[in-house]
Scaffold this motif. Structure first.
Motif, PDB file in Angstrom:
ATOM      1  N   LEU A  21      56.204 -41.357  51.884  1.00 27.19           N
ATOM      2  CA  LEU A  21      55.995 -41.400  50.433  1.00 27.19           C
ATOM      3  C   LEU A  21      56.865 -40.392  49.675  1.00 27.19           C
ATOM      4  CD1 LEU A  21      54.029 -42.326  48.036  1.00 27.19           C
ATOM      5  CD2 LEU A  21      52.729 -40.268  48.616  1.00 27.19           C
ATOM      6  N   LEU A  22      56.768 -39.116  50.034  1.00 34.94           N
ATOM      7  CA  LEU A  22      57.509 -38.098  49.282  1.00 34.94           C
ATOM      8  C   LEU A  22      58.948 -37.941  49.760  1.00 34.94           C
ATOM      9  CD1 LEU A  22      54.912 -35.253  48.570  1.00 34.94           C
ATOM     10  CD2 LEU A  22      55.877 -36.924  46.992  1.00 34.94           C
ATOM     11  N   GLY A  23      59.195 -38.242  51.046  1.00 37.30           N
ATOM     12  CA  GLY A  23      60.561 -38.128  51.569  1.00 37.30           C
ATOM     13  C   GLY A  23      61.537 -38.953  50.739  1.00 37.30           C
ATOM     14  N   SER A  43      60.207 -43.393  62.478  1.00 39.76           N
ATOM     15  CA  SER A  43      59.970 -44.818  62.319  1.00 39.76           C
ATOM     16  C   SER A  43      61.253 -45.533  61.870  1.00 39.76           C
ATOM     17  CB  SER A  43      58.858 -45.049  61.283  1.00 39.76           C
ATOM     18  OG  SER A  43      58.896 -46.377  60.838  1.00 39.76           O
ATOM     19  N   MET A  68      65.026 -39.484  64.161  1.00 45.39           N
ATOM     20  CA  MET A  68      64.946 -38.116  64.702  1.00 45.39           C
ATOM     21  C   MET A  68      63.496 -37.652  64.745  1.00 45.39           C
ATOM     22  SD  MET A  68      66.917 -34.686  63.361  1.00 45.39           S
ATOM     23  CE  MET A  68      65.645 -33.950  62.326  1.00 45.39           C
ATOM     24  N   ASP A  69      63.057 -37.293  65.933  1.00 44.69           N
ATOM     25  CA  ASP A  69      61.722 -36.732  66.115  1.00 44.69           C
ATOM     26  C   ASP A  69      61.854 -35.207  66.002  1.00 44.69           C
ATOM     27  OD1 ASP A  69      59.369 -35.660  67.099  1.00 44.69           O
ATOM     28  OD2 ASP A  69      59.216 -37.042  68.793  1.00 44.69           O
ATOM     29  N   VAL A  70      61.217 -34.624  64.991  1.00 50.70           N
ATOM     30  CA  VAL A  70      61.405 -33.186  64.755  1.00 50.70           C
ATOM     31  C   VAL A  70      60.807 -32.309  65.848  1.00 50.70           C
ATOM     32  CG1 VAL A  70      61.595 -33.298  62.231  1.00 50.70           C
ATOM     33  CG2 VAL A  70      59.332 -33.039  63.281  1.00 50.70           C
ATOM     34  N   ASN A  96      60.125 -31.706  55.764  1.00 52.00           N
ATOM     35  CA  ASN A  96      59.100 -32.467  55.052  1.00 52.00           C
ATOM     36  C   ASN A  96      58.164 -33.216  56.001  1.00 52.00           C
ATOM     37  OD1 ASN A  96      58.202 -34.160  52.559  1.00 52.00           O
ATOM     38  ND2 ASN A  96      58.999 -35.727  53.963  1.00 52.00           N
ATOM     39  N   ALA A  97      58.608 -33.413  57.248  1.00 53.95           N
ATOM     40  CA  ALA A  97      57.824 -34.258  58.175  1.00 53.95           C
ATOM     41  C   ALA A  97      56.458 -33.654  58.463  1.00 53.95           C
ATOM     42  CB  ALA A  97      58.582 -34.441  59.492  1.00 53.95           C
ATOM     43  N   ASP A 100      50.165 -36.607  58.469  1.00 53.45           N
ATOM     44  CA  ASP A 100      49.156 -36.321  57.445  1.00 53.45           C
ATOM     45  C   ASP A 100      47.833 -36.898  57.903  1.00 53.45           C
ATOM     46  OD1 ASP A 100      47.804 -35.607  55.252  1.00 53.45           O
ATOM     47  OD2 ASP A 100      48.805 -36.965  53.861  1.00 53.45           O
ATOM     48  N   ALA A 158      55.289 -27.535  51.909  1.00 53.80           N
ATOM     49  CA  ALA A 158      53.946 -27.109  52.337  1.00 53.80           C
ATOM     50  C   ALA A 158      52.926 -27.967  51.602  1.00 53.80           C
ATOM     51  CB  ALA A 158      53.771 -25.615  52.080  1.00 53.80           C
ATOM     52  N   TYR A 188      45.767 -28.892  59.306  1.00 52.93           N
ATOM     53  CA  TYR A 188      46.566 -29.026  58.079  1.00 52.93           C
ATOM     54  C   TYR A 188      46.703 -27.677  57.373  1.00 52.93           C
ATOM     55  CZ  TYR A 188      48.678 -31.476  54.126  1.00 52.93           C
ATOM     56  OH  TYR A 188      49.563 -31.915  53.177  1.00 52.93           O
ATOM     57  N   LYS A 192      50.268 -25.577  56.982  1.00 56.16           N
ATOM     58  CA  LYS A 192      50.840 -25.317  55.655  1.00 56.16           C
ATOM     59  C   LYS A 192      50.936 -23.820  55.373  1.00 56.16           C
ATOM     60  CE  LYS A 192      51.649 -29.597  54.894  1.00 56.16           C
ATOM     61  NZ  LYS A 192      53.028 -30.057  55.116  1.00 56.16           N
ATOM     62  N   GLY A 219      50.515 -30.533  45.001  1.00 56.24           N
ATOM     63  CA  GLY A 219      49.139 -31.015  45.004  1.00 56.24           C
ATOM     64  C   GLY A 219      49.143 -32.497  45.356  1.00 56.24           C
ATOM     65  N   GLY A 220      47.969 -33.075  45.470  1.00 51.98           N
ATOM     66  CA  GLY A 220      47.835 -34.460  45.921  1.00 51.98           C
ATOM     67  C   GLY A 220      48.491 -35.480  44.987  1.00 51.98           C
TER      68      GLY A 220
HETATM   69  N1  LIG Z   1      51.353 -36.968  49.570  1.00 52.42           N
HETATM   70  C1  LIG Z   1      50.700 -35.888  49.129  1.00 52.42           C
HETATM   71  O1  LIG Z   1      49.770 -35.979  48.316  1.00 52.42           O
HETATM   72  C2  LIG Z   1      51.104 -34.522  49.612  1.00 52.42           C
HETATM   73  C3  LIG Z   1      50.545 -33.396  49.004  1.00 52.42           C
HETATM   74  C4  LIG Z   1      50.899 -32.138  49.436  1.00 52.42           C
HETATM   75  C5  LIG Z   1      51.812 -32.008  50.465  1.00 52.42           C
HETATM   76  N2  LIG Z   1      52.347 -33.101  51.048  1.00 52.42           N
HETATM   77  C6  LIG Z   1      53.314 -32.907  52.134  1.00 52.42           C
HETATM   78  O2  LIG Z   1      54.502 -33.585  51.803  1.00 52.42           O
HETATM   79  C7  LIG Z   1      55.133 -34.046  52.994  1.00 52.42           C
HETATM   80  C8  LIG Z   1      55.364 -35.545  52.898  1.00 52.42           C
HETATM   81  O3  LIG Z   1      54.103 -36.175  52.702  1.00 52.42           O
HETATM   82  P1  LIG Z   1      53.965 -37.737  52.497  1.00 52.42           P
HETATM   83  O4  LIG Z   1      52.796 -37.947  51.627  1.00 52.42           O
HETATM   84  O5  LIG Z   1      55.278 -38.317  52.141  1.00 52.42           O
HETATM   85  O6  LIG Z   1      53.549 -38.176  53.976  1.00 52.42           O
HETATM   86  P2  LIG Z   1      53.936 -39.499  54.752  1.00 52.42           P
HETATM   87  O7  LIG Z   1      52.930 -39.615  55.852  1.00 52.42           O
HETATM   88  O8  LIG Z   1      54.105 -40.637  53.815  1.00 52.42           O
HETATM   89  O9  LIG Z   1      55.361 -39.143  55.362  1.00 52.42           O
HETATM   90  C9  LIG Z   1      55.510 -38.302  56.468  1.00 52.42           C
HETATM   91  C10 LIG Z   1      56.645 -38.855  57.318  1.00 52.42           C
HETATM   92  O10 LIG Z   1      56.801 -38.008  58.468  1.00 52.42           O
HETATM   93  C11 LIG Z   1      57.173 -38.856  59.533  1.00 52.42           C
HETATM   94  N3  LIG Z   1      56.918 -38.236  60.832  1.00 52.42           N
HETATM   95  C12 LIG Z   1      55.747 -38.166  61.509  1.00 52.42           C
HETATM   96  N4  LIG Z   1      55.954 -37.603  62.700  1.00 52.42           N
HETATM   97  C13 LIG Z   1      57.272 -37.283  62.768  1.00 52.42           C
HETATM   98  C14 LIG Z   1      58.091 -36.672  63.748  1.00 52.42           C
HETATM   99  N5  LIG Z   1      57.601 -36.293  64.931  1.00 52.42           N
HETATM  100  N6  LIG Z   1      59.401 -36.499  63.476  1.00 52.42           N
HETATM  101  C15 LIG Z   1      59.922 -36.908  62.289  1.00 52.42           C
HETATM  102  N7  LIG Z   1      59.203 -37.513  61.325  1.00 52.42           N
HETATM  103  C16 LIG Z   1      57.894 -37.689  61.584  1.00 52.42           C
HETATM  104  C17 LIG Z   1      56.355 -40.124  59.344  1.00 52.42           C
HETATM  105  O11 LIG Z   1      56.931 -41.226  60.040  1.00 52.42           O
HETATM  106  C18 LIG Z   1      56.381 -40.285  57.818  1.00 52.42           C
HETATM  107  O12 LIG Z   1      57.414 -41.150  57.409  1.00 52.42           O
HETATM  108  C19 LIG Z   1      54.212 -33.650  54.139  1.00 52.42           C
HETATM  109  O13 LIG Z   1      54.639 -32.426  54.680  1.00 52.42           O
HETATM  110  C20 LIG Z   1      52.877 -33.492  53.463  1.00 52.42           C
HETATM  111  O14 LIG Z   1      52.000 -32.635  54.155  1.00 52.42           O
HETATM  112  C21 LIG Z   1      52.016 -34.369  50.642  1.00 52.42           C
END
Ligand SMILES: NC(=O)c1ccc[n+]([C@@H]2O[C@H](COP(=O)([O-])OP(=O)(O)OC[C@H]3O[C@@H](n4cnc5c(N)ncnc54)[C@H](O)[C@@H]3O)[C@@H](O)[C@H]2O)c1
Length: 277
Positions: A21-23, A43, A68-70, A96-97, A100, A158, A188, A192, A219-220
């Motif tokens: 989502l955020l990436g 993925s 790439m698996d981090v 960012n990975a 969640d 974070a 979590y 963070k 935030g969310g």
């Molecule tokens: N969405 C929110 O509300 C929110 C709020 C605060 C913080 N965050 C943080 O922002 C970041 C992105 O969140 P998001 O909502 O886009 O989450 P998301 O789950 O949509 O995206 C996370 C991505 O990480 C990838 N991933 C998982 N395991 C992996 C690995 N081993 N190697 C590489 N990639 C891997 C997943 O395939 C996924 O595409 C995260 O760190 C999350 O904690 C999100």
């Protein structure tokens, strides 16, 4: 158009977990400033889909995709090698990975998410991605930035949960006994908060070589979480709502560009004011 301080032309930014989502938003933010982006994720299908979406709006040659698996140093080295074979060096790393751990009750994971029942396997898995992954990527790409003579930027994504504990009342399910109440897992919060520690460490470690490191704590983001949850959470936020998915773009642009040239080692909390209450 961004001013010249936000200009990232000639720069390459690698984003981990970029297909989520955020990436995708981080990538669009950096592309808006004319960076080349390297989207990485585990993925393959989601990565291709993210690339397809971005290439509609931005130049196709500015969007590179790598599986790439981090949590795997070999995988990270292999992407670094593939890039260096094309004479591409990473100037900006966005860690960012994350896995969640969505709080949900339909799969029987509710009880498992509680501290008393949280398994070592689940802990190890989440730490391996969210914290160890950020360490490994920083070690591998950050070392190259530090040795390049050009410096660079490391941005750790974070969460507002890096500065306060989850309010477990948000997830409460009416009628369920206490030991079956859903919770945000302990991993979590630890990941963070740990990322903020990593941020400060890196900020001082490579400061002399021009590598800046900061954290962004969002935030969310609203993605149809359900009326009751959104209502409860919104009451904890002075702005009275969750974030829109594109509301962190400007912070990404600021923190990854020379616009933030004197910011180092900080955790930028963007939470609609939640932590101010
Ligand atoms: N969405 C929110 O509300 C929110 C709020 C605060 C913080 N965050 C943080 O922002 C970041 C992105 O969140 P998001 O909502 O886009 O989450 P998301 O789950 O949509 O995206 C996370 C991505 O990480 C990838 N991933 C998982 N395991 C992996 C690995 N081993 N190697 C590489 N990639 C891997 C997943 O395939 C996924 O595409 C995260 O760190 C999350 O904690 C999100």
């Amino acid at each position: 158009m961004p001013t010249h301080r936000f200009d990232l032309s000639g720069k390459t930014a690698l984003i981990t977990g970029a297909a989520g989502l955020l990436g995708l938003e981080h990538a669009a933010a950096l592309l808006e400033c004319d960076a080349t982006v390297v989207l990485t994720d585990t993925s393959e299908r989601q990565l291709a889909e993210a690339g397809r979406k971005l290439k509609i709006e931005f130049p196709v040659d500015k969007v590179l995709l790598y599986e790439m698996d981090v949590s795997s140093p070999e995988a990270i080295h292999s992407v670094q090698k593939a890039l260096s074979d094309q004479r591409i060096e990473v100037d900006i790393l966005v860690n960012n990975a994350a896995i969640d751990p969505k709080v949900r009750d339909e799969t029987g994971l509710v009880e498992a998410s509680r501290l008393e029942n949280f398994t070592r396997e689940e802990w190890d898995l989440q730490i391996a991605v969210g914290l160890t992954g950020a360490f490994l990527c920083s070690q591998i790409f950050g070392s190259t930035m530090a040795n390049s003579g050009k410096g660079g930027v490391i941005l750790n994504i974070a969460s507002d949960l890096s500065v306060f504990a989850p309010d477990q009342r948000l997830y409460r399910k009416e009628g369920a006994p206490d030991h079956m109440q859903p919770v945000k897992p302990v991993s979590y919060s630890v990941i963070k908060a740990g990322l903020v520690g990593l941020t400060r460490y890196l900020a001082t470690y490579w400061a002399g070589q021009g590598v800046r490191s900061n954290a962004l704590s969002p935030g969310g983001v609203f993605v149809d979480q359900g009326e009751e949850f959104v209502h409860r959470l919104s009451q904890l936020i002075p702005l009275g709502r969750m974030a829109n998915r594109d509301e962190y773009r400007a912070a990404i642009q600021f923190l990854c560009s020379d616009a933030s040239s004197y910011m180092n080692g900080q955790n930028v909390v963007m939470d609609g004011g939640r932590s101010a209450w």
